[in-house]
Design a protein around this motif. Structure first.
Motif, PDB file in Angstrom:
ATOM      1  N   ASP A 174      14.070   6.372  -8.793  1.00 18.07           N
ATOM      2  CA  ASP A 174      14.428   5.102  -9.430  1.00 18.07           C
ATOM      3  C   ASP A 174      14.119   3.903  -8.540  1.00 18.07           C
ATOM      4  O   ASP A 174      13.885   2.801  -9.044  1.00 18.07           O
ATOM      5  N   ASP A 175      14.144   4.098  -7.219  1.00 17.34           N
ATOM      6  CA  ASP A 175      13.917   2.976  -6.310  1.00 17.34           C
ATOM      7  C   ASP A 175      12.514   2.393  -6.419  1.00 17.34           C
ATOM      8  O   ASP A 175      12.278   1.262  -5.990  1.00 17.34           O
ATOM      9  N   THR A 176      11.584   3.173  -6.974  1.00 16.46           N
ATOM     10  CA  THR A 176      10.212   2.676  -7.077  1.00 16.46           C
ATOM     11  C   THR A 176      10.002   1.782  -8.295  1.00 16.46           C
ATOM     12  O   THR A 176       8.992   1.089  -8.378  1.00 16.46           O
ATOM     13  N   GLY A 177      10.936   1.809  -9.242  1.00 17.90           N
ATOM     14  CA  GLY A 177      10.744   1.077 -10.490  1.00 17.90           C
ATOM     15  C   GLY A 177      10.480  -0.407 -10.322  1.00 17.90           C
ATOM     16  O   GLY A 177       9.482  -0.926 -10.841  1.00 17.90           O
ATOM     17  N   VAL A 236      -0.100  14.809  -4.351  1.00 21.93           N
ATOM     18  CA  VAL A 236      -0.532  15.035  -5.733  1.00 21.93           C
ATOM     19  C   VAL A 236      -1.992  14.592  -5.855  1.00 21.93           C
ATOM     20  O   VAL A 236      -2.353  13.503  -5.423  1.00 21.93           O
ATOM     21  N   ASP A 237      -2.803  15.434  -6.484  1.00 23.10           N
ATOM     22  CA  ASP A 237      -4.241  15.135  -6.608  1.00 23.10           C
ATOM     23  C   ASP A 237      -4.469  14.186  -7.787  1.00 23.10           C
ATOM     24  O   ASP A 237      -4.868  14.598  -8.870  1.00 23.10           O
ATOM     25  N   ILE A 291       3.330  10.682  -7.950  1.00 26.28           N
ATOM     26  CA  ILE A 291       3.737  10.945  -6.569  1.00 26.28           C
ATOM     27  C   ILE A 291       5.222  10.675  -6.390  1.00 26.28           C
ATOM     28  O   ILE A 291       5.935  11.430  -5.724  1.00 26.28           O
ATOM     29  N   ALA A 292       5.705   9.602  -6.980  1.00 23.63           N
ATOM     30  CA  ALA A 292       7.116   9.239  -6.829  1.00 23.63           C
ATOM     31  C   ALA A 292       8.037  10.245  -7.500  1.00 23.63           C
ATOM     32  O   ALA A 292       9.134  10.527  -7.006  1.00 23.63           O
ATOM     33  N   SER A 309       0.854  -1.194   0.000  1.00 22.85           N
ATOM     34  CA  SER A 309       0.000   0.000   0.000  1.00 22.85           C
ATOM     35  C   SER A 309       0.890   1.244   0.000  1.00 22.85           C
ATOM     36  O   SER A 309       0.803   2.095   0.887  1.00 22.85           O
ATOM     37  N   ALA A 310       1.731   1.345  -1.012  1.00 19.87           N
ATOM     38  CA  ALA A 310       2.735   2.404  -1.082  1.00 19.87           C
ATOM     39  C   ALA A 310       2.299   3.508  -2.042  1.00 19.87           C
ATOM     40  O   ALA A 310       2.191   3.257  -3.242  1.00 19.87           O
TER      41      ALA A 310
END
Length: 245
Positions: free
Chosen positions: A24-27, A71-72, A18-19, A10-11
């Protein structure tokens, strides 16, 4: 009929807006989450999304926004074939639980139909989860056609030195490894054995959803597949799939 069960974190940082472009760590975790979501969409056009409510918030959805995370980005659990007028009449719930925001985002990304939310109190007991899981399975078995289950929740929050749970703790690492092994191996007994107090101490918010999923699949013969397990921001994220044989 149960088609498949997919577990995702649930990130909020799964959402590219948002990222940000340099995150890059979210890729890897986003790639794994989207792949698992596409697999679930291929198996079933209807989903049940299981996740805990946010503490102190009473939002239920079914449409919401990530605005409180910076971020909306609007998302919805509604069937995309509904008209804009019908969808707009529902309104945006700005307190929609993060777990359901993630479910709505993933629904939109993979183009699946309507998602039915199953929102759990974050302090649900093991007995509560067992009952809720059995009830949910009865409804799935009574449905016409295949139903996919999306389970949204995070693991331990003290996995690195700068983790949001207060820095690195060996106890978090040990507990997270148990969680990873249970989700990877479809070990429902191990998930049912997770203690609320221990999970709360390590910031594990996914426990109720995982225990509901364990009860929902109690009598199935399952194959488990681990797609991702890491803690890029100090929080244990797991992406896994359970497939009935």
């Amino acid at each position: 009929m149960l088609a498949s069960v997919v577990f995702v974190p649930s990130a909020p940082l799964l959402v590219p807006a948002i990222a940000g472009p340099r995150a890059d760590d979210t890729g890897p975790v986003r790639t794994a989450t989207l792949a698992a979501g596409r697999g679930l969409a291929d198996a079933a056009s209807r989903w049940v999304a299981i996740g805990a409510a946010d503490a102190g918030r009473s939002g239920r959805g079914p449409s919401g926004t990530f605005a409180r995370f910076g971020v909306d980005v609007p998302v919805s659990l509604l069937d995309p074939t509904e008209s804009e007028a019908d969808s707009g009449a529902v309104g945006i719930d700005r307190d929609m639980p993060l777990t359901m925001l993630i479910a709505g985002w993933l629904r939109g990304e993979v183009g699946v139909g309507e998602v039915t939310p199953l929102i759990l109190p974050p302090d649900s007991s093991v007995d509560d989860c067992t009952r809720i899981g059995a009830d949910a399975r009865a409804r799935i078995d009574a449905a016409v056609g295949p139903v996919g289950v999306l389970v949204v929740g995070d693991g331990a929050t003290s996995m690195t030195a700068r983790a949001p749970g207060g820095g690195l703790r060996a106890s978090s690492i040990v507990l997270q490894q148990r969680i990873v092994e249970a989700l990877a191996g479809a070990d429902r007994a191990a998930l049912a054995d997770l203690e609320a107090g221990e999970c709360d101490a390590e910031g594990v918010s996914g426990r109720p959803a995982w225990q509901v999923a364990a009860a929902l699949c109690a009598d199935d013969d399952l194959d488990g597949e681990l797609r991702y397990a890491d803690a890029p921001f100090g929080v244990g994220y797991v992406v896994a799939t359970w497939t009935p044989r």
